[in-house]
Motif scaffolding. Structure first.
Motif, PDB file in Angstrom:
ATOM      1  N   ILE A 139      44.348  42.495  46.757  1.00 40.76           N
ATOM      2  CA  ILE A 139      45.275  41.892  45.798  1.00 40.76           C
ATOM      3  C   ILE A 139      44.777  40.536  45.337  1.00 40.76           C
ATOM      4  CG2 ILE A 139      47.592  40.899  45.530  1.00 40.76           C
ATOM      5  CD1 ILE A 139      48.640  43.076  47.338  1.00 40.76           C
ATOM      6  N   ALA A 140      44.331  39.738  46.284  1.00 41.87           N
ATOM      7  CA  ALA A 140      43.879  38.379  45.983  1.00 41.87           C
ATOM      8  C   ALA A 140      42.398  38.244  46.314  1.00 41.87           C
ATOM      9  CB  ALA A 140      44.695  37.367  46.791  1.00 41.87           C
ATOM     10  N   SER A 141      41.737  37.319  45.655  1.00 43.48           N
ATOM     11  CA  SER A 141      40.326  37.077  45.933  1.00 43.48           C
ATOM     12  C   SER A 141      40.096  35.583  46.083  1.00 43.48           C
ATOM     13  CB  SER A 141      39.447  37.634  44.812  1.00 43.48           C
ATOM     14  OG  SER A 141      39.772  37.028  43.569  1.00 43.48           O
ATOM     15  N   TRP A 142      39.026  35.230  46.800  1.00 39.00           N
ATOM     16  CA  TRP A 142      38.685  33.840  47.055  1.00 39.00           C
ATOM     17  C   TRP A 142      37.196  33.645  46.809  1.00 39.00           C
ATOM     18  CZ3 TRP A 142      41.929  36.868  49.787  1.00 39.00           C
ATOM     19  CH2 TRP A 142      43.228  36.395  50.029  1.00 39.00           C
ATOM     20  N   PRO A 143      36.778  32.424  46.509  1.00 38.12           N
ATOM     21  CA  PRO A 143      35.345  32.153  46.360  1.00 38.12           C
ATOM     22  C   PRO A 143      34.599  32.546  47.632  1.00 38.12           C
ATOM     23  CG  PRO A 143      36.630  30.297  45.566  1.00 38.12           C
ATOM     24  CD  PRO A 143      37.598  31.215  46.248  1.00 38.12           C
ATOM     25  N   MET A 144      33.546  33.302  47.477  1.00 34.24           N
ATOM     26  CA  MET A 144      32.712  33.761  48.584  1.00 34.24           C
ATOM     27  C   MET A 144      33.483  34.661  49.534  1.00 34.24           C
ATOM     28  SD  MET A 144      30.365  30.485  49.524  1.00 34.24           S
ATOM     29  CE  MET A 144      29.365  31.563  50.545  1.00 34.24           C
ATOM     30  N   GLY A 145      34.573  35.231  49.066  1.00 34.52           N
ATOM     31  CA  GLY A 145      35.330  36.146  49.898  1.00 34.52           C
ATOM     32  C   GLY A 145      34.619  37.483  50.013  1.00 34.52           C
ATOM     33  N   PRO A 146      35.072  38.345  50.949  1.00 37.92           N
ATOM     34  CA  PRO A 146      34.420  39.636  51.144  1.00 37.92           C
ATOM     35  C   PRO A 146      34.742  40.617  50.039  1.00 37.92           C
ATOM     36  CG  PRO A 146      36.365  39.475  52.513  1.00 37.92           C
ATOM     37  CD  PRO A 146      36.183  38.123  51.868  1.00 37.92           C
ATOM     38  N   ALA A 201      35.105  28.608  54.271  1.00 36.49           N
ATOM     39  CA  ALA A 201      35.391  29.166  52.945  1.00 36.49           C
ATOM     40  C   ALA A 201      36.135  30.487  52.993  1.00 36.49           C
ATOM     41  CB  ALA A 201      34.076  29.364  52.172  1.00 36.49           C
ATOM     42  N   ARG A 202      36.373  31.012  54.207  1.00 43.10           N
ATOM     43  CA  ARG A 202      37.071  32.293  54.297  1.00 43.10           C
ATOM     44  C   ARG A 202      38.472  32.197  53.731  1.00 43.10           C
ATOM     45  NH1 ARG A 202      34.901  33.023  60.195  1.00 43.10           N
ATOM     46  NH2 ARG A 202      32.895  33.949  59.721  1.00 43.10           N
ATOM     47  N   PRO A 203      38.995  33.321  53.258  1.00 40.20           N
ATOM     48  CA  PRO A 203      40.326  33.315  52.662  1.00 40.20           C
ATOM     49  C   PRO A 203      41.382  32.763  53.595  1.00 40.20           C
ATOM     50  CG  PRO A 203      39.221  35.398  52.258  1.00 40.20           C
ATOM     51  CD  PRO A 203      38.364  34.640  53.213  1.00 40.20           C
ATOM     52  N   ARG A 204      42.230  31.898  53.061  1.00 45.12           N
ATOM     53  CA  ARG A 204      43.369  31.379  53.805  1.00 45.12           C
ATOM     54  C   ARG A 204      44.633  31.803  53.088  1.00 45.12           C
ATOM     55  NH1 ARG A 204      41.949  27.740  57.605  1.00 45.12           N
ATOM     56  NH2 ARG A 204      39.850  26.898  57.524  1.00 45.12           N
ATOM     57  N   PRO A 205      45.569  32.404  53.807  1.00 42.25           N
ATOM     58  CA  PRO A 205      46.791  32.866  53.159  1.00 42.25           C
ATOM     59  C   PRO A 205      47.559  31.743  52.513  1.00 42.25           C
ATOM     60  CG  PRO A 205      46.587  33.756  55.383  1.00 42.25           C
ATOM     61  CD  PRO A 205      45.545  32.691  55.227  1.00 42.25           C
ATOM     62  N   VAL A 206      48.272  32.069  51.439  1.00 41.31           N
ATOM     63  CA  VAL A 206      49.135  31.107  50.783  1.00 41.31           C
ATOM     64  C   VAL A 206      50.311  30.791  51.708  1.00 41.31           C
ATOM     65  CG1 VAL A 206      50.676  30.737  48.828  1.00 41.31           C
ATOM     66  CG2 VAL A 206      48.485  31.907  48.501  1.00 41.31           C
ATOM     67  N   GLY A 207      50.766  29.563  51.720  1.00 42.45           N
ATOM     68  CA  GLY A 207      51.914  29.203  52.536  1.00 42.45           C
ATOM     69  C   GLY A 207      51.494  28.485  53.802  1.00 42.45           C
ATOM     70  N   ALA A 238      53.417  37.985  57.628  1.00 40.70           N
ATOM     71  CA  ALA A 238      54.230  37.316  56.614  1.00 40.70           C
ATOM     72  C   ALA A 238      53.375  36.558  55.609  1.00 40.70           C
ATOM     73  CB  ALA A 238      55.219  36.359  57.291  1.00 40.70           C
ATOM     74  N   SER A 239      52.244  36.033  56.044  1.00 41.87           N
ATOM     75  CA  SER A 239      51.384  35.283  55.126  1.00 41.87           C
ATOM     76  C   SER A 239      50.844  36.174  54.026  1.00 41.87           C
ATOM     77  CB  SER A 239      50.241  34.618  55.898  1.00 41.87           C
ATOM     78  OG  SER A 239      49.476  35.589  56.587  1.00 41.87           O
ATOM     79  N   ALA A 240      50.637  37.478  54.337  1.00 41.93           N
ATOM     80  CA  ALA A 240      50.169  38.404  53.304  1.00 41.93           C
ATOM     81  C   ALA A 240      51.224  38.581  52.228  1.00 41.93           C
ATOM     82  CB  ALA A 240      49.828  39.752  53.931  1.00 41.93           C
ATOM     83  N   LEU A 241      52.487  38.653  52.628  1.00 41.96           N
ATOM     84  CA  LEU A 241      53.580  38.774  51.663  1.00 41.96           C
ATOM     85  C   LEU A 241      53.645  37.530  50.784  1.00 41.96           C
ATOM     86  CD1 LEU A 241      56.036  40.187  50.497  1.00 41.96           C
ATOM     87  CD2 LEU A 241      57.407  39.234  52.378  1.00 41.96           C
ATOM     88  N   GLU A 242      53.476  36.355  51.380  1.00 44.31           N
ATOM     89  CA  GLU A 242      53.488  35.110  50.597  1.00 44.31           C
ATOM     90  C   GLU A 242      52.335  35.090  49.598  1.00 44.31           C
ATOM     91  OE1 GLU A 242      53.324  32.031  53.479  1.00 44.31           O
ATOM     92  OE2 GLU A 242      55.347  32.375  54.238  1.00 44.31           O
ATOM     93  N   THR A 243      51.167  35.546  50.039  1.00 41.38           N
ATOM     94  CA  THR A 243      50.015  35.585  49.142  1.00 41.38           C
ATOM     95  C   THR A 243      50.267  36.552  47.989  1.00 41.38           C
ATOM     96  OG1 THR A 243      48.472  35.072  50.942  1.00 41.38           O
ATOM     97  CG2 THR A 243      47.557  36.124  48.976  1.00 41.38           C
ATOM     98  N   ALA A 244      50.764  37.746  48.290  1.00 45.37           N
ATOM     99  CA  ALA A 244      51.026  38.743  47.244  1.00 45.37           C
ATOM    100  C   ALA A 244      52.069  38.236  46.259  1.00 45.37           C
ATOM    101  CB  ALA A 244      51.497  40.049  47.880  1.00 45.37           C
ATOM    102  N   ARG A 245      53.113  37.578  46.762  1.00 49.25           N
ATOM    103  CA  ARG A 245      54.157  37.051  45.878  1.00 49.25           C
ATOM    104  C   ARG A 245      53.568  36.032  44.908  1.00 49.25           C
ATOM    105  NH1 ARG A 245      57.367  35.212  49.462  1.00 49.25           N
ATOM    106  NH2 ARG A 245      58.788  36.990  49.555  1.00 49.25           N
ATOM    107  N   ALA A 246      52.741  35.129  45.419  1.00 47.04           N
ATOM    108  CA  ALA A 246      52.133  34.110  44.566  1.00 47.04           C
ATOM    109  C   ALA A 246      51.210  34.728  43.522  1.00 47.04           C
ATOM    110  CB  ALA A 246      51.360  33.108  45.427  1.00 47.04           C
ATOM    111  N   VAL A 247      50.427  35.719  43.942  1.00 45.65           N
ATOM    112  CA  VAL A 247      49.489  36.372  43.024  1.00 45.65           C
ATOM    113  C   VAL A 247      50.228  37.085  41.899  1.00 45.65           C
ATOM    114  CG1 VAL A 247      47.834  38.269  42.816  1.00 45.65           C
ATOM    115  CG2 VAL A 247      47.600  36.618  44.669  1.00 45.65           C
ATOM    116  N   TYR A 248      51.269  37.850  42.257  1.00 44.62           N
ATOM    117  CA  TYR A 248      51.974  38.624  41.238  1.00 44.62           C
ATOM    118  C   TYR A 248      52.855  37.755  40.350  1.00 44.62           C
ATOM    119  CZ  TYR A 248      50.281  43.113  42.805  1.00 44.62           C
ATOM    120  OH  TYR A 248      49.465  44.178  43.090  1.00 44.62           O
ATOM    121  N   GLU A 249      53.385  36.676  40.884  1.00 47.14           N
ATOM    122  CA  GLU A 249      54.128  35.746  40.032  1.00 47.14           C
ATOM    123  C   GLU A 249      53.204  35.160  38.972  1.00 47.14           C
ATOM    124  OE1 GLU A 249      55.871  32.931  42.660  1.00 47.14           O
ATOM    125  OE2 GLU A 249      57.636  34.167  43.111  1.00 47.14           O
ATOM    126  N   ASP A 250      51.980  34.818  39.380  1.00 51.09           N
ATOM    127  CA  ASP A 250      51.009  34.269  38.434  1.00 51.09           C
ATOM    128  C   ASP A 250      50.612  35.316  37.401  1.00 51.09           C
ATOM    129  OD1 ASP A 250      49.068  32.113  37.646  1.00 51.09           O
ATOM    130  OD2 ASP A 250      47.623  33.681  38.181  1.00 51.09           O
TER     131      ASP A 250
END
Length: 268
Positions: A139-146, A201-207, A238-250
């Protein structure tokens, strides 16, 4: 599905989430067809749980092996009630075509082969669960993410999708990725500093929440399997839900902003 009589082929049960979930199913009395590329890694499960665990050698990128493993599990237990499609790994940004194709063989085609092999069984039974395990990186991507694992896509015999994703500490290895080529690490200076930079640089969940505890996923997964009306898609963490919410709101904001362009493209 009577409790204590379920069968749960659990992706790779040699380590990581597959091992955690297979052990949880066995501990509550279910029968498990546990798969691994090296069945010797399942010896402790066989010793502890005896004849309620069926160790099977399986490389999900080998379609013939997948078909044979599903047939063997069904013959041994009489039915298959729960399939956890969780084999997969990640690759970082700088990868060769060979490594990317090898990942697709496991993450995409491996998922496809397992799905194709078990769906006829579940349809014939008229019941069962197919859990497609993915990653929040779908759902979400980050710089240098997998490179992400397959996101969603699977459906049960009732036509309802079965999928999941999460942001959890990987119980196998760092971020569930293959080793980083030294040439990439050198872009950050010395190899040692490069590896440190990659970890940061690994992905960090939103929140505010960080990655969750993999062991804590066992109970919620069993709850999903036992639910009378399970969700079509669920997050583990729960952090995955926060990340998905932020991504889809954007995304919704951008889509609404460019809504007039979408309407104009319809032509009427």
């Amino acid at each position: 599905m009577a409790k204590g009589e379920q069968q749960c082929p659990a992706g790779s049960a040699s380590r990581g989430f597959g091992r955690i979930w297979a052990r949880a199913a066995l501990a509550r009395g279910d029968r498990v067809a546990a798969t691994a590329r090296d069945v010797a890694s399942l010896a402790d499960l066989v010793t502890e749980f005896s004849d309620v665990v069926l160790p099977l050698r399986l490389d999900v990128s080998d379609k013939q092996q997948v078909t044979e493993a599903v047939a063997t599990a069904r013959e041994a237990f009489g039915r298959i009630d729960v399939v956890v499609n969780n084999a997969g790994y990640g690759l970082v940004e700088d990868v060769t075509e060979e490594r990317a194709r090898a990942q697709l063989d496991t993450n995409f085609f491996g998922t496809l082969w397992v799905t194709q092999a078990v769906l006829p069984v579940l349809r014939e039974q008229g019941s069962g669960h197919l859990l497609q395990v993915s990653s929040i990186a779908g759902i979400a991507s980050w710089p240098m993410g997998p490179l992400p694992r397959l996101q969603g896509g699977g459906r049960g015999p009732d036509g309802r999708p079965r999928a999941g994703g999460g942001a959890l500490r990987d119980p196998c290895n760092a971020a569930g990725t293959r080793p980083v080529p030294h040439r990439l690490a050198r872009q950050f200076g010395r190899v040692g500093r490069g590896r440190t930079a990659l970890r940061r640089a690994r992905p960090r969940p939103v929140g505010r929440r960080g990655p969750g505890d993999p062991e804590a996923t066992a109970g919620p997964l069993m709850e999903l399997v036992d639910a009378e009306r399970p969700p079509l898609c669920a997050f583990l963490g729960a952090s995955a839900l926060e990340t998905a919410r932020a991504v889809y709101e954007d995304r919704l904001h951008i889509w609404e902003l460019w809504g007039p362009v979408a309407k104009a493209a319809q032509g009427n």
